[in-house]
Scaffold this motif. Structure first.
Motif, PDB file in Angstrom:
ATOM      1  N   VAL A   1      22.236   5.337  36.324  1.00 27.60           N
ATOM      2  CA  VAL A   1      21.831   5.561  37.716  1.00 27.60           C
ATOM      3  C   VAL A   1      21.067   6.879  37.817  1.00 27.60           C
ATOM      4  O   VAL A   1      19.998   6.952  38.440  1.00 27.60           O
ATOM      5  N   GLU A   2      21.590   7.928  37.187  1.00 29.98           N
ATOM      6  CA  GLU A   2      20.931   9.243  37.194  1.00 29.98           C
ATOM      7  C   GLU A   2      19.526   9.175  36.600  1.00 29.98           C
ATOM      8  O   GLU A   2      18.626   9.886  37.037  1.00 29.98           O
ATOM      9  N   GLU A   3      19.340   8.312  35.600  1.00 29.09           N
ATOM     10  CA  GLU A   3      18.046   8.171  34.931  1.00 29.09           C
ATOM     11  C   GLU A   3      17.099   7.238  35.683  1.00 29.09           C
ATOM     12  O   GLU A   3      15.956   7.050  35.279  1.00 29.09           O
ATOM     13  N   GLY A   4      17.577   6.627  36.772  1.00 28.28           N
ATOM     14  CA  GLY A   4      16.736   5.724  37.551  1.00 28.28           C
ATOM     15  C   GLY A   4      16.564   4.354  36.922  1.00 28.28           C
ATOM     16  O   GLY A   4      15.641   3.622  37.283  1.00 28.28           O
ATOM     17  N   ILE A   5      17.456   3.998  36.018  1.00 27.57           N
ATOM     18  CA  ILE A   5      17.390   2.695  35.365  1.00 27.57           C
ATOM     19  C   ILE A   5      18.180   1.656  36.168  1.00 27.57           C
ATOM     20  O   ILE A   5      17.781   0.506  36.272  1.00 27.57           O
ATOM     21  N   LEU A   6      19.283   2.082  36.732  1.00 29.87           N
ATOM     22  CA  LEU A   6      20.061   1.248  37.645  1.00 29.87           C
ATOM     23  C   LEU A   6      20.115   1.932  39.006  1.00 29.87           C
ATOM     24  O   LEU A   6      19.935   3.147  39.103  1.00 29.87           O
ATOM     25  N   PHE A   7      20.356   1.150  40.052  1.00 28.98           N
ATOM     26  CA  PHE A   7      20.606   1.739  41.363  1.00 28.98           C
ATOM     27  C   PHE A   7      21.754   0.997  42.026  1.00 28.98           C
ATOM     28  O   PHE A   7      22.014  -0.160  41.713  1.00 28.98           O
ATOM     29  N   LYS A   8      22.454   1.717  42.898  1.00 27.74           N
ATOM     30  CA  LYS A   8      23.626   1.162  43.565  1.00 27.74           C
ATOM     31  C   LYS A   8      23.243   0.625  44.935  1.00 27.74           C
ATOM     32  O   LYS A   8      22.492   1.255  45.672  1.00 27.74           O
ATOM     33  N   LYS A   9      23.791  -0.552  45.247  1.00 28.03           N
ATOM     34  CA  LYS A   9      23.744  -1.065  46.615  1.00 28.03           C
ATOM     35  C   LYS A   9      25.184  -1.016  47.089  1.00 28.03           C
ATOM     36  O   LYS A   9      26.040  -1.753  46.586  1.00 28.03           O
ATOM     37  N   ARG A  10      25.438  -0.124  48.001  1.00 22.83           N
ATOM     38  CA  ARG A  10      26.807   0.124  48.452  1.00 22.83           C
ATOM     39  C   ARG A  10      27.498  -1.172  48.872  1.00 22.83           C
ATOM     40  O   ARG A  10      26.986  -1.939  49.667  1.00 22.83           O
ATOM     41  N   GLY A  11      28.645  -1.405  48.269  1.00 19.85           N
ATOM     42  CA  GLY A  11      29.448  -2.580  48.590  1.00 19.85           C
ATOM     43  C   GLY A  11      28.989  -3.854  47.905  1.00 19.85           C
ATOM     44  O   GLY A  11      29.633  -4.885  48.037  1.00 19.85           O
ATOM     45  N   ILE A  12      27.871  -3.800  47.188  1.00 22.04           N
ATOM     46  CA  ILE A  12      27.355  -5.004  46.536  1.00 22.04           C
ATOM     47  C   ILE A  12      27.407  -4.886  45.026  1.00 22.04           C
ATOM     48  O   ILE A  12      27.827  -5.797  44.329  1.00 22.04           O
ATOM     49  N   GLY A  13      26.938  -3.741  44.496  1.00 21.37           N
ATOM     50  CA  GLY A  13      26.979  -3.557  43.049  1.00 21.37           C
ATOM     51  C   GLY A  13      25.800  -2.766  42.529  1.00 21.37           C
ATOM     52  O   GLY A  13      25.077  -2.111  43.277  1.00 21.37           O
ATOM     53  N   MET A  14      25.605  -2.850  41.221  1.00 22.20           N
ATOM     54  CA  MET A  14      24.524  -2.161  40.519  1.00 22.20           C
ATOM     55  C   MET A  14      23.405  -3.144  40.229  1.00 22.20           C
ATOM     56  O   MET A  14      23.666  -4.296  39.878  1.00 22.20           O
ATOM     57  N   PHE A  15      22.170  -2.642  40.324  1.00 20.71           N
ATOM     58  CA  PHE A  15      21.004  -3.472  40.081  1.00 20.71           C
ATOM     59  C   PHE A  15      20.017  -2.733  39.190  1.00 20.71           C
ATOM     60  O   PHE A  15      19.994  -1.501  39.168  1.00 20.71           O
ATOM     61  N   VAL A  16      19.204  -3.507  38.482  1.00 20.95           N
ATOM     62  CA  VAL A  16      18.182  -2.944  37.618  1.00 20.95           C
ATOM     63  C   VAL A  16      17.016  -2.485  38.484  1.00 20.95           C
ATOM     64  O   VAL A  16      16.488  -3.252  39.297  1.00 20.95           O
ATOM     65  N   ALA A  17      16.636  -1.221  38.318  1.00 19.77           N
ATOM     66  CA  ALA A  17      15.578  -0.615  39.133  1.00 19.77           C
ATOM     67  C   ALA A  17      14.193  -1.081  38.705  1.00 19.77           C
ATOM     68  O   ALA A  17      13.990  -1.504  37.556  1.00 19.77           O
ATOM     69  N   GLN A  18      13.240  -0.983  39.620  1.00 19.08           N
ATOM     70  CA  GLN A  18      11.838  -1.232  39.302  1.00 19.08           C
ATOM     71  C   GLN A  18      11.412  -0.228  38.237  1.00 19.08           C
ATOM     72  O   GLN A  18      11.740   0.953  38.335  1.00 19.08           O
ATOM     73  N   GLY A  19      10.705  -0.674  37.235  1.00 19.29           N
ATOM     74  CA  GLY A  19      10.226   0.211  36.174  1.00 19.29           C
ATOM     75  C   GLY A  19      11.287   0.599  35.155  1.00 19.29           C
ATOM     76  O   GLY A  19      11.035   1.442  34.296  1.00 19.29           O
ATOM     77  N   ALA A  20      12.471  -0.006  35.240  1.00 19.19           N
ATOM     78  CA  ALA A  20      13.575   0.354  34.342  1.00 19.19           C
ATOM     79  C   ALA A  20      13.220   0.103  32.884  1.00 19.19           C
ATOM     80  O   ALA A  20      13.497   0.939  32.021  1.00 19.19           O
ATOM     81  N   ARG A  21      12.609  -1.030  32.604  1.00 15.23           N
ATOM     82  CA  ARG A  21      12.279  -1.367  31.214  1.00 15.23           C
ATOM     83  C   ARG A  21      11.347  -0.314  30.615  1.00 15.23           C
ATOM     84  O   ARG A  21      11.553   0.140  29.490  1.00 15.23           O
TER      85      ARG A  21
END
Length: 131
Positions: A59-79
């Motif tokens: 998350v700190e690296e901007g690879i994942l992001f949190k959606k509060r109450g839903i979970g973790m998701f792969v961020a745009q540009g993560a790859r």
């Protein structure tokens, strides 16, 4: 998802790398929901804080992001971020040492490239050290 952990690296870093690998191979695409901390804890039978530390680094690296109450998701540009980071690690961990050793041994760039081509051309079970 089964993955044995190695003793030479902290488990939270290995968790982080597993998720990065899934992003690199396309198992997890941008916008996809990543495995939850609880899923990872249950699957790998490891401490919740250990998993959280690995996921939070992503998350700190901007690879994942949190959606509060839903979970973790792969961020745009993560790859692309993972590729850039891994290329830098590859350079730092392998290439600098290889070049330094080659210079000490008087191995030319052409010889290095020939060695690389020799290794790439062999099967995984072949001994690539037949120099």
């Amino acid at each position: 998802m089964d993955h044995p952990f190695e003793s030479n690296q902290p488990i939270y870093q290995q968790i982080r790398r597993i998720i990065e690998d899934q992003i690199l191979t396309g198992q997890l695409a941008e916008g996809d929901q990543a495995p939850s901390t609880n899923q990872l804890v249950q699957f790998y039978k490891i401490n919740h804080l250990t998993v959280s530390k690995g996921v939070n680094r992503l998350v700190e690296e901007g690879i994942l992001f949190k959606k509060r109450g839903i979970g973790m998701f792969v961020a745009q540009g993560a790859r692309e971020k993972v590729i850039r980071k891994r290329k830098k690690e590859f350079l730092d961990n392998y290439i600098y040492g290889l070049v330094r050793e080659a210079e000490l041994l008087g191995i030319s760039e052409e010889e290095i490239m020939a060695f690389i081509k020799q290794v790439k051309g062999r099967g995984k079970n072949d001994d690539a050290r037949g120099i």
